[in-house]
Design a protein around this motif. Structure first.
Motif, PDB file in Angstrom:
ATOM      1  N   LEU A  44      -9.916 -28.730 -20.898  1.00 47.51           N
ATOM      2  CA  LEU A  44      -9.297 -29.441 -21.999  1.00 47.51           C
ATOM      3  C   LEU A  44      -7.987 -28.743 -22.350  1.00 47.51           C
ATOM      4  CD1 LEU A  44      -9.924 -31.833 -23.947  1.00 47.51           C
ATOM      5  CD2 LEU A  44     -10.753 -30.132 -25.571  1.00 47.51           C
ATOM      6  N   ARG A  45      -6.927 -29.536 -22.376  1.00 46.18           N
ATOM      7  CA  ARG A  45      -5.601 -29.013 -22.689  1.00 46.18           C
ATOM      8  C   ARG A  45      -5.229 -27.827 -21.796  1.00 46.18           C
ATOM      9  NH1 ARG A  45      -7.974 -30.302 -27.584  1.00 46.18           N
ATOM     10  NH2 ARG A  45      -8.801 -28.205 -27.756  1.00 46.18           N
ATOM     11  N   GLY A  46      -5.608 -27.928 -20.537  1.00 42.07           N
ATOM     12  CA  GLY A  46      -5.265 -26.885 -19.585  1.00 42.07           C
ATOM     13  C   GLY A  46      -6.107 -25.633 -19.691  1.00 42.07           C
ATOM     14  N   GLU A  47      -7.158 -25.650 -20.510  1.00 45.49           N
ATOM     15  CA  GLU A  47      -8.044 -24.499 -20.659  1.00 45.49           C
ATOM     16  C   GLU A  47      -9.385 -24.818 -20.000  1.00 45.49           C
ATOM     17  OE1 GLU A  47      -6.465 -22.675 -24.903  1.00 45.49           O
ATOM     18  OE2 GLU A  47      -8.115 -24.123 -24.890  1.00 45.49           O
ATOM     19  N   ALA A  48      -9.916 -23.861 -19.279  1.00 50.40           N
ATOM     20  CA  ALA A  48     -11.163 -24.055 -18.546  1.00 50.40           C
ATOM     21  C   ALA A  48     -12.350 -23.684 -19.417  1.00 50.40           C
ATOM     22  CB  ALA A  48     -11.165 -23.212 -17.276  1.00 50.40           C
ATOM     23  N   GLY A 104     -14.244 -17.343  -3.184  1.00 49.26           N
ATOM     24  CA  GLY A 104     -14.213 -18.049  -1.906  1.00 49.26           C
ATOM     25  C   GLY A 104     -15.141 -19.233  -1.847  1.00 49.26           C
ATOM     26  N   THR A 105     -15.506 -19.798  -2.992  1.00 51.50           N
ATOM     27  CA  THR A 105     -16.330 -21.006  -3.049  1.00 51.50           C
ATOM     28  C   THR A 105     -15.548 -22.092  -3.793  1.00 51.50           C
ATOM     29  OG1 THR A 105     -17.374 -20.421  -5.147  1.00 51.50           O
ATOM     30  CG2 THR A 105     -18.413 -19.590  -3.130  1.00 51.50           C
ATOM     31  N   PRO A 106     -15.910 -23.346  -3.597  1.00 49.46           N
ATOM     32  CA  PRO A 106     -15.184 -24.402  -4.327  1.00 49.46           C
ATOM     33  C   PRO A 106     -15.340 -24.288  -5.835  1.00 49.46           C
ATOM     34  CG  PRO A 106     -17.093 -25.299  -3.160  1.00 49.46           C
ATOM     35  CD  PRO A 106     -16.900 -23.913  -2.657  1.00 49.46           C
ATOM     36  N   PHE A 107     -16.416 -23.647  -6.292  1.00 51.00           N
ATOM     37  CA  PHE A 107     -16.633 -23.503  -7.732  1.00 51.00           C
ATOM     38  C   PHE A 107     -15.593 -22.571  -8.347  1.00 51.00           C
ATOM     39  CE2 PHE A 107     -20.562 -23.718  -5.245  1.00 51.00           C
ATOM     40  CZ  PHE A 107     -20.992 -24.989  -5.595  1.00 51.00           C
ATOM     41  N   SER A 108     -15.335 -21.458  -7.697  1.00 50.21           N
ATOM     42  CA  SER A 108     -14.306 -20.546  -8.194  1.00 50.21           C
ATOM     43  C   SER A 108     -12.912 -21.129  -8.003  1.00 50.21           C
ATOM     44  CB  SER A 108     -14.419 -19.187  -7.485  1.00 50.21           C
ATOM     45  OG  SER A 108     -14.262 -19.337  -6.079  1.00 50.21           O
ATOM     46  N   ARG A 109     -12.717 -21.898  -6.945  1.00 50.84           N
ATOM     47  CA  ARG A 109     -11.415 -22.511  -6.715  1.00 50.84           C
ATOM     48  C   ARG A 109     -11.100 -23.554  -7.786  1.00 50.84           C
ATOM     49  NH1 ARG A 109      -7.742 -20.678  -5.228  1.00 50.84           N
ATOM     50  NH2 ARG A 109      -6.788 -22.606  -4.447  1.00 50.84           N
ATOM     51  N   VAL A 110     -12.103 -24.293  -8.219  1.00 53.67           N
ATOM     52  CA  VAL A 110     -11.883 -25.298  -9.252  1.00 53.67           C
ATOM     53  C   VAL A 110     -11.422 -24.650 -10.543  1.00 53.67           C
ATOM     54  CG1 VAL A 110     -13.127 -26.878 -10.789  1.00 53.67           C
ATOM     55  CG2 VAL A 110     -13.382 -27.101  -8.331  1.00 53.67           C
ATOM     56  N   LEU A 111     -11.949 -23.464 -10.853  1.00 52.88           N
ATOM     57  CA  LEU A 111     -11.536 -22.766 -12.067  1.00 52.88           C
ATOM     58  C   LEU A 111     -10.177 -22.096 -11.909  1.00 52.88           C
ATOM     59  CD1 LEU A 111     -14.869 -21.155 -13.306  1.00 52.88           C
ATOM     60  CD2 LEU A 111     -13.723 -23.223 -14.115  1.00 52.88           C
ATOM     61  N   SER A 112      -9.630 -22.146 -10.726  1.00 51.66           N
ATOM     62  CA  SER A 112      -8.302 -21.578 -10.510  1.00 51.66           C
ATOM     63  C   SER A 112      -7.201 -22.610 -10.699  1.00 51.66           C
ATOM     64  CB  SER A 112      -8.201 -20.978  -9.101  1.00 51.66           C
ATOM     65  OG  SER A 112      -9.125 -19.917  -8.939  1.00 51.66           O
ATOM     66  N   ASP A 113      -7.472 -23.863 -10.281  1.00 46.57           N
ATOM     67  CA  ASP A 113      -6.420 -24.883 -10.373  1.00 46.57           C
ATOM     68  C   ASP A 113      -6.852 -26.144 -11.121  1.00 46.57           C
ATOM     69  OD1 ASP A 113      -8.169 -26.088  -8.602  1.00 46.57           O
ATOM     70  OD2 ASP A 113      -6.929 -25.706  -6.842  1.00 46.57           O
ATOM     71  N   PRO A 154     -11.651 -20.381 -24.931  1.00 46.01           N
ATOM     72  CA  PRO A 154     -11.762 -20.311 -23.468  1.00 46.01           C
ATOM     73  C   PRO A 154     -10.645 -19.461 -22.886  1.00 46.01           C
ATOM     74  CG  PRO A 154     -10.927 -22.455 -24.156  1.00 46.01           C
ATOM     75  CD  PRO A 154     -11.328 -21.740 -25.411  1.00 46.01           C
ATOM     76  N   PRO A 155     -10.865 -18.876 -21.698  1.00 45.12           N
ATOM     77  CA  PRO A 155      -9.846 -18.018 -21.081  1.00 45.12           C
ATOM     78  C   PRO A 155      -8.717 -18.830 -20.483  1.00 45.12           C
ATOM     79  CG  PRO A 155     -11.720 -18.235 -19.622  1.00 45.12           C
ATOM     80  CD  PRO A 155     -12.084 -18.940 -20.889  1.00 45.12           C
ATOM     81  N   LEU A 156      -7.658 -18.140 -20.122  1.00 49.13           N
ATOM     82  CA  LEU A 156      -6.520 -18.781 -19.488  1.00 49.13           C
ATOM     83  C   LEU A 156      -6.838 -19.137 -18.043  1.00 49.13           C
ATOM     84  CD1 LEU A 156      -3.653 -16.476 -20.818  1.00 49.13           C
ATOM     85  CD2 LEU A 156      -4.331 -18.724 -21.692  1.00 49.13           C
ATOM     86  N   VAL A 157      -6.115 -20.126 -17.530  1.00 43.80           N
ATOM     87  CA  VAL A 157      -6.246 -20.545 -16.133  1.00 43.80           C
ATOM     88  C   VAL A 157      -5.074 -19.955 -15.346  1.00 43.80           C
ATOM     89  CG1 VAL A 157      -6.293 -22.529 -14.575  1.00 43.80           C
ATOM     90  CG2 VAL A 157      -7.434 -22.656 -16.800  1.00 43.80           C
ATOM     91  N   PRO A 158      -5.323 -19.379 -14.165  1.00 45.46           N
ATOM     92  CA  PRO A 158      -6.594 -19.322 -13.440  1.00 45.46           C
ATOM     93  C   PRO A 158      -7.566 -18.332 -14.070  1.00 45.46           C
ATOM     94  CG  PRO A 158      -4.918 -18.118 -12.248  1.00 45.46           C
ATOM     95  CD  PRO A 158      -4.212 -18.780 -13.385  1.00 45.46           C
ATOM     96  N   VAL A 159      -8.845 -18.720 -14.067  1.00 43.88           N
ATOM     97  CA  VAL A 159      -9.880 -17.892 -14.675  1.00 43.88           C
ATOM     98  C   VAL A 159     -10.130 -16.677 -13.788  1.00 43.88           C
ATOM     99  CG1 VAL A 159     -12.272 -17.828 -15.440  1.00 43.88           C
ATOM    100  CG2 VAL A 159     -10.921 -19.905 -15.760  1.00 43.88           C
ATOM    101  N   ASP A 160     -10.133 -15.515 -14.406  1.00 47.25           N
ATOM    102  CA  ASP A 160     -10.362 -14.278 -13.655  1.00 47.25           C
ATOM    103  C   ASP A 160     -11.753 -14.303 -13.031  1.00 47.25           C
ATOM    104  OD1 ASP A 160     -11.291 -11.221 -13.611  1.00 47.25           O
ATOM    105  OD2 ASP A 160      -9.102 -11.321 -13.461  1.00 47.25           O
TER     106      ASP A 160
END
Length: 764
Positions: free
Chosen positions: A347-351, A298-307, A264-270
């Motif tokens: 999981l373990r800080g990975e999205a 600018g949606t809650p879905f993208s925001r969740v993958l940021s934090d 999985p990519p790093l957080v925040p997800v690009d």
């Protein structure tokens, strides 16, 4: 003691509105004095006066109290029943209807409310004045009023109480949530057994039931999600577990790299990282399942993958972020959604992805406790998805290794056509086949199967294949080749057993089967030896078929010195040979197999067509382990391409052989340079046989894809190549042969040996 007549009538406030002569005789109060006073005051004063006068007073005796509906109010009729009623009994009744937190409703025999307690509003907080006189099931907004009326009337008729029934109220817009009540019905009877009505009690258990429901949802998720080691399957199991128990709609979107087994990519997800819509349950979907796209910014879905922070969001027409994703906004509107929880799969800080839970229409809005539940659900799902991702990666690596280890583009023999059917298992495996061209236009057909799955089976299969190729170059007989292969398998098994006990491979024994069949187009024979695999089937050119009876040797690595007996049978040109692993034999090779007729009727059908027909007939799919079928059809080698002659026993054998070879090579239009080299090779082979071998001597020349020279004698000893010194007059024969030939070797038979050499030729 009192009789059974009417003593008094009391209104809802406890004031006497009717006072009988019997009551006056009992209590000493005239109707003028009693009417309008509190019944509790009258009883208390009567008892106190009796104490002052030191006389006995047993109160009012046993009373029957019955509610009487008068218009919109309820009066209470008190009758004497011949038994004493204490002040404690009256206090209990007063407390129940004035202070008890349990909702009490007294219903008449028509299920109308005649009295209810004033300390609590157990059912939706409705005012007493509005409810008295109404039918109980109509007075409140119950989810299923008809069912409640049926239950209440059954209690009226049978007298059997109905206890602790869970009753749900209907949610209306503007209410926070629907309430859940524990309702009990008990029948009221007088001393004569006449049915007076019911007592309906109600306790608000909304918080308790919602807590139990949340635990049930989490338990269902833990039970269902993770049973299948597949990312998409885990997502589907997740939405099945939460809809409709937790939400009316659920959407799972997983990062595309995770679906393919990548890290999985790093957080925040690009924002450019694509997500796949892996699973959906609900009414209207904005995007089809399987769709891959970027999440709008600018949606809650993208925001969740940021934090990686879950969010609980109310939805209405003024929700700002809906404009950033019009298709999703349209689906939300059409579904009547009013509440949303967006939670990360992390999981373990990975999205790994994001899950959206929606509630719509009359479903209760999400609460803070639901947010915590969503986080727990997604945490478990993320662990299962990550396990599936790791398994998918390992399976991909194992499958790749196996594909690379299998024959990439097998070079077929000119005397054998072949085709294979490979049915891979869910986790890969160790099944393989080989078609190896041997000296003398012979062809080795090999099918093997290593037990197990994944990388261990694939790498073991690669090791055994390498050993077979190395041994085949020595031109060993099939039984000796399989015995030497078993020696290698025993050593590999010993290496596994010596691994640390914590190594998973230490606990996985090496079990493998193998079958080797050598087809000889010159002698028109087939020699078969097997270790564990099923017997092959031969279909002759005339359409008759039979199973070759080959003794079964032990599985590879199961024993160190067991023999592998070989069987030789006639094999006319144009015969079909079918070899398979164990899992497919009972469906194709066995005499009673459903697909045996496909082979029996396939004497003159193309091999690729036969494999396709068998594959189409095997409709089950989802094989628990790998299956493999190898079909081979022998072709004739024209007689004019073969020269066989007996050689003289003495020194004249070499000149005779050179003359014979020269004439035949001229007939075959072999180039002069190749012909000269062949004469020199034949001369050296024959000279070596005359000097070190035993008569009779035989020369065989085969012109196929390669030009093969074979010299046979009956001596059991084999030749050895050595490098002669400058002063030596002998010892250069085999060195010359090895220098001039492409391949050379020695093949031992039951009596004697054959020394052969091959070289390429520019003519056919």
């Amino acid at each position: 003691m009192l009789g059974g007549g009417v003593l008094m009538r009391v209104d809802e406030s406890g004031r006497v509105i009717e006072w009988s002569p019997q009551a006056q005789a009992m209590f000493g109060w005239s109707p003028e004095e009693a009417v309008g006073r509190s019944v509790a005051f009258l009883v208390h004063e009567t008892a106190a006066d009796a104490v002052r006068r030191r006389v006995g007073f047993d109160g009012m005796g046993s009373l029957l109290v019955r509610p009487v509906l008068t218009g919109s109010s309820v009066d209470w009729e008190v009758r004497g029943a011949g038994h004493a009623v204490s002040d404690q009994d009256l206090a209990i009744l007063q407390a129940l209807f004035a202070q008890s937190p349990v909702g009490l409703h007294v219903l008449d025999d028509q299920l109308r409310i005649v009295r209810m307690n004033t300390a609590t509003r157990a059912l939706r907080g409705a005012p007493v004045g509005r409810l008295v006189g109404q039918v109980f099931t109509e007075a409140y907004r119950l989810a299923d009023p008809q069912e409640e009326e049926t239950v209440a009337r059954q209690v009226l008729e049978s007298g059997e109480p109905s206890l602790n029934r869970l009753v749900r109220g209907m949610r209306v817009y503007g209410d926070e949530r629907r309430s859940i009540y524990s309702v009990s019905y008990i029948r009221l009877e007088n001393a004569d057994g006449d049915v007076l009505g019911l007592v309906a009690s109600a306790v608000d258990v909304t918080d308790r039931e919602r807590a139990l429901q949340r635990l049930s949802v989490l338990d269902e998720v833990r039970k269902k999600v993770g049973e299948r080691l597949d990312v998409i399957a885990a997502c589907e199991d997740l939405v099945d577990a939460v809809v409709p128990a937790f939400s009316g709609i659920a959407v799972v979107e997983v990062i595309e790299d995770v679906v393919r087994g990548e890290a999985p990519p790093l957080v925040p997800v690009d924002r450019d990282v694509p997500l796949r819509r892996a699973a959906f349950r609900g009414r209207v979907t904005a995007y089809p399942v399987g769709d891959v796209r970027h999440l709008p910014y600018g949606t809650p879905f993208s925001r969740v993958l940021s934090d990686l922070r879950p969010r609980l969001l109310p939805i209405d027409e003024d929700t700002l972020w809906l404009a950033a994703d019009p298709p999703r906004a349209d689906a939300i509107k059409r579904s009547g959604v009013h509440s949303l929880i967006v939670a990360p799969l992390a999981l373990r800080g990975e999205a790994l992805g994001v899950v959206s839970f929606y509630r719509h229409d009359l479903e209760d809005p999400f609460e803070e406790e639901d947010l915590a539940l969503a986080a727990d659900v997604c945490a478990h799902a993320a662990l299962c998805i990550d396990n599936a991702r790791r398994f998918a990666r390992e399976r991909t690596i194992a499958a790749t290794v196996q594909r690379r280890l299998l024959p990439q583009a097998p070079t077929g023999s000119t005397t054998v056509d072949f085709c294979h059917l490979h049915l891979p298992g869910p986790e890969g495996g160790g099944a393989w086949f080989d078609v190896i061209t041997l000296a003398g236009a012979r062809t080795a057909l090999i099918v093997g199967d290593v037990a197990g799955q994944g990388m261990a089976a694939a790498t073991t299969m690669g090791q055994l294949r390498t050993v077979i190729y190395s041994l085949a170059a020595l031109d060993l007989e099939p039984d000796e080749l399989l015995a030497r292969l078993n020696d290698t398998a025993v050593r590999l098994a010993a290496e596994r057993a010596a691994l640390p006990t914590g190594d998973p491979l230490h606990r996985e024994p090496l079990i493998a089967g193998c079958l080797i069949a050598v087809c000889d187009p010159v002698d028109l024979t087939i020699t078969v030896v097997r270790a564990g695999l099923p017997e092959p089937v031969v279909v002759l050119p005339d359409g008759s078929s039979s199973t070759l009876c080959v003794p079964a040797g032990p599985l590879l690595a199961s024993t160190g010195n067991a023999p592998f007996p070989a069987t030789t049978a006639d094999l006319p040109a144009g015969s079909l040979v079918a070899i398979s692993t164990a899992g497919l034999a009972e469906k194709v090779l066995a005499p009673s197999a459903a697909l045996r007729s496909v082979l029996d009727d396939g004497a003159d059908r193309p091999l690729g067509e036969l494999c396709d027909t068998i594959a189409y007939a095997l409709k089950e799919g989802g094989w628990p382990s790998e299956k493999l079928l190898l079909l081979a059809r022998t072709r004739t080698l024209p007689e004019e391409r073969i020269l066989t002659c007996r050689l003289p026993d003495g020194p004249e054998a070499a000149p005779f052989a050179r003359r014979t070879v020269r004439r035949r090579l001229a007939t075959w239009n072999v180039e002069e340079e190749t012909a000269f080299t062949t004469e020199l090779i034949v001369s050296e082979l024959v000279g070596n046989a005359v000097r070190y071998g035993s008569p009779p001597l035989t020369l065989r020349l085969i012109h196929d894809a390669m030009l093969t020279c074979e010299v046979s004698d009956t001596a059991p000893s084999g030749p050895h190549m050595r490098h002669a010194r400058t002063v030596d007059e002998t010892g250069r024969g085999l060195f010359i042969v090895a220098t001039l030939a492409t391949h050379w070797g020695t093949r031992f038979q039951t009596e004697g040996k054959t020394v052969w050499a091959q070289q390429s030729t520019g003519t056919t």
